[in-house]
Design a protein around this motif. Structure first.
Motif, PDB file in Angstrom:
ATOM      1  N   SER A   2       0.821  -1.206   0.000  1.00 35.28           N
ATOM      2  CA  SER A   2       0.000   0.000   0.000  1.00 35.28           C
ATOM      3  C   SER A   2       0.856   1.258   0.000  1.00 35.28           C
ATOM      4  O   SER A   2       0.497   2.262  -0.617  1.00 35.28           O
ATOM      5  CB  SER A   2      -0.964   0.001   1.189  1.00 35.28           C
ATOM      6  OG  SER A   2      -0.253   0.022   2.413  1.00 35.28           O
ATOM      7  N   LYS A   3       2.012   1.195   0.660  1.00 33.28           N
ATOM      8  CA  LYS A   3       2.918   2.356   0.658  1.00 33.28           C
ATOM      9  C   LYS A   3       3.524   2.572  -0.729  1.00 33.28           C
ATOM     10  O   LYS A   3       3.706   3.700  -1.169  1.00 33.28           O
ATOM     11  CB  LYS A   3       3.993   2.199   1.719  1.00 33.28           C
ATOM     12  CG  LYS A   3       3.439   2.313   3.127  1.00 33.28           C
ATOM     13  CD  LYS A   3       4.537   2.538   4.136  1.00 33.28           C
ATOM     14  CE  LYS A   3       3.980   2.484   5.532  1.00 33.28           C
ATOM     15  NZ  LYS A   3       3.396   3.706   5.984  1.00 33.28           N
ATOM     16  N   GLN A   4       3.843   1.494  -1.422  1.00 35.14           N
ATOM     17  CA  GLN A   4       4.355   1.607  -2.793  1.00 35.14           C
ATOM     18  C   GLN A   4       3.285   2.202  -3.711  1.00 35.14           C
ATOM     19  O   GLN A   4       3.577   3.031  -4.567  1.00 35.14           O
ATOM     20  CB  GLN A   4       4.795   0.241  -3.321  1.00 35.14           C
ATOM     21  CG  GLN A   4       6.094  -0.258  -2.746  1.00 35.14           C
ATOM     22  CD  GLN A   4       7.257   0.658  -3.097  1.00 35.14           C
ATOM     23  OE1 GLN A   4       7.947   1.156  -2.219  1.00 35.14           O
ATOM     24  NE2 GLN A   4       7.471   0.900  -4.363  1.00 35.14           N
ATOM     25  N   LEU A   6       0.887   4.198  -2.775  1.00 36.45           N
ATOM     26  CA  LEU A   6       0.806   5.614  -2.419  1.00 36.45           C
ATOM     27  C   LEU A   6       1.948   6.401  -3.056  1.00 36.45           C
ATOM     28  O   LEU A   6       1.738   7.478  -3.624  1.00 36.45           O
ATOM     29  CB  LEU A   6       0.832   5.785  -0.894  1.00 36.45           C
ATOM     30  CG  LEU A   6       0.804   7.214  -0.373  1.00 36.45           C
ATOM     31  CD1 LEU A   6      -0.500   7.898  -0.750  1.00 36.45           C
ATOM     32  CD2 LEU A   6       0.991   7.223   1.129  1.00 36.45           C
ATOM     33  N   ARG A   7       3.157   5.873  -2.987  1.00 37.41           N
ATOM     34  CA  ARG A   7       4.319   6.569  -3.561  1.00 37.41           C
ATOM     35  C   ARG A   7       4.190   6.745  -5.072  1.00 37.41           C
ATOM     36  O   ARG A   7       4.390   7.835  -5.606  1.00 37.41           O
ATOM     37  CB  ARG A   7       5.602   5.810  -3.246  1.00 37.41           C
ATOM     38  CG  ARG A   7       6.090   6.012  -1.836  1.00 37.41           C
ATOM     39  CD  ARG A   7       7.488   5.385  -1.652  1.00 37.41           C
ATOM     40  NE  ARG A   7       7.739   5.201  -0.242  1.00 37.41           N
ATOM     41  CZ  ARG A   7       7.691   4.046   0.406  1.00 37.41           C
ATOM     42  NH1 ARG A   7       7.437   2.934  -0.251  1.00 37.41           N
ATOM     43  NH2 ARG A   7       7.914   3.974   1.693  1.00 37.41           N
ATOM     44  N   THR A  10       1.160   9.149  -6.014  1.00 37.75           N
ATOM     45  CA  THR A  10       1.397  10.579  -5.781  1.00 37.75           C
ATOM     46  C   THR A  10       2.537  11.106  -6.651  1.00 37.75           C
ATOM     47  O   THR A  10       2.590  12.298  -6.946  1.00 37.75           O
ATOM     48  CB  THR A  10       1.691  10.875  -4.304  1.00 37.75           C
ATOM     49  OG1 THR A  10       2.789  10.071  -3.858  1.00 37.75           O
ATOM     50  CG2 THR A  10       0.472  10.593  -3.437  1.00 37.75           C
ATOM     51  N   THR A  42       1.638   2.264 -10.707  1.00 34.05           N
ATOM     52  CA  THR A  42       0.479   2.364  -9.822  1.00 34.05           C
ATOM     53  C   THR A  42      -0.554   1.297 -10.167  1.00 34.05           C
ATOM     54  O   THR A  42      -1.142   0.674  -9.273  1.00 34.05           O
ATOM     55  CB  THR A  42      -0.133   3.775  -9.902  1.00 34.05           C
ATOM     56  OG1 THR A  42       0.865   4.728  -9.525  1.00 34.05           O
ATOM     57  CG2 THR A  42      -1.345   3.917  -8.987  1.00 34.05           C
ATOM     58  N   TRP A  45       0.635  -2.023  -8.676  1.00 35.36           N
ATOM     59  CA  TRP A  45       0.396  -2.145  -7.239  1.00 35.36           C
ATOM     60  C   TRP A  45      -1.090  -2.297  -6.938  1.00 35.36           C
ATOM     61  O   TRP A  45      -1.479  -3.041  -6.036  1.00 35.36           O
ATOM     62  CB  TRP A  45       0.975  -0.954  -6.479  1.00 35.36           C
ATOM     63  CG  TRP A  45       2.459  -0.935  -6.505  1.00 35.36           C
ATOM     64  CD1 TRP A  45       3.270   0.006  -7.054  1.00 35.36           C
ATOM     65  CD2 TRP A  45       3.340  -1.931  -5.958  1.00 35.36           C
ATOM     66  NE1 TRP A  45       4.593  -0.344  -6.897  1.00 35.36           N
ATOM     67  CE2 TRP A  45       4.661  -1.522  -6.228  1.00 35.36           C
ATOM     68  CE3 TRP A  45       3.141  -3.128  -5.275  1.00 35.36           C
ATOM     69  CZ2 TRP A  45       5.772  -2.260  -5.828  1.00 35.36           C
ATOM     70  CZ3 TRP A  45       4.252  -3.864  -4.884  1.00 35.36           C
ATOM     71  CH2 TRP A  45       5.542  -3.424  -5.160  1.00 35.36           C
ATOM     72  N   TYR A  54      -6.665  -6.845  -0.305  1.00 30.17           N
ATOM     73  CA  TYR A  54      -6.471  -5.627   0.494  1.00 30.17           C
ATOM     74  C   TYR A  54      -7.537  -4.596   0.146  1.00 30.17           C
ATOM     75  O   TYR A  54      -7.929  -3.802   0.987  1.00 30.17           O
ATOM     76  CB  TYR A  54      -5.064  -5.060   0.235  1.00 30.17           C
ATOM     77  CG  TYR A  54      -4.660  -3.943   1.146  1.00 30.17           C
ATOM     78  CD1 TYR A  54      -4.118  -4.196   2.402  1.00 30.17           C
ATOM     79  CD2 TYR A  54      -4.817  -2.613   0.751  1.00 30.17           C
ATOM     80  CE1 TYR A  54      -3.747  -3.168   3.245  1.00 30.17           C
ATOM     81  CE2 TYR A  54      -4.444  -1.576   1.592  1.00 30.17           C
ATOM     82  CZ  TYR A  54      -3.919  -1.860   2.832  1.00 30.17           C
ATOM     83  OH  TYR A  54      -3.553  -0.837   3.669  1.00 30.17           O
TER      84      TYR A  54
END
Length: 89
Positions: A2-4, A6-7, A10, A42, A45, A54
Motif C-alpha cells: 500500500s505504501k508503494q 501511495l508513492r 502521488t 500504480t 500495485w 487488500y
C-alpha cells in the motif's frame, strides 16, 4: 504494497507539477513520460492489492478505471510531444 501504491500514485502528480516548469519541450516530455511510467507502476500495485484482498472490488474498480484513463491521457500526450519533436528537426 500500500505504501508503494501511495508513492507511485502521488509521484504521477508530482512529476506533472514539475513538468509545468520544464526548461524545454524535451524536458517537458521527459517529465510527462516519468509520470506515465509511475502510472503504469500504480496500476501494478493496484492489481496486487486487489489480488491479495487488500481492496474491495468496488474500490479497486473505481481507482483502476481512473488510473487507466490517466494512462491513456499521458500516453497520448507523450506520443504527440514525441511526434512534434521529431517533426521539428
Amino acid at each position: 504494497m500500500s505504501k508503494q501504491f501511495l508513492r507511485s500514485g502521488t509521484s504521477i502528480g508530482a512529476n506533472l507539477a514539475e513538468s509545468e516548469c520544464a526548461m524545454s519541450k524535451k524536458d517537458f516530455l521527459a517529465k510527462v513520460y516519468i509520470a506515465l511510467k509511475e502510472c503504469n507502476e500504480t496500476l501494478y500495485w493496484l492489481e496486487l492489492l486487489y489480488d491479495t484482498d487488500y481492496l474491495h472490488p468496488e474500490e479497486c474498480k473505481s481507482m483502476y478505471a481512473d488510473c487507466k484513463e490517466l494512462q491513456k491521457i499521458l500516453s497520448a500526450t507523450t506520443r504527440t510531444l514525441q511526434t512534434q519533436l521529431v517533426n521539428k528537426k
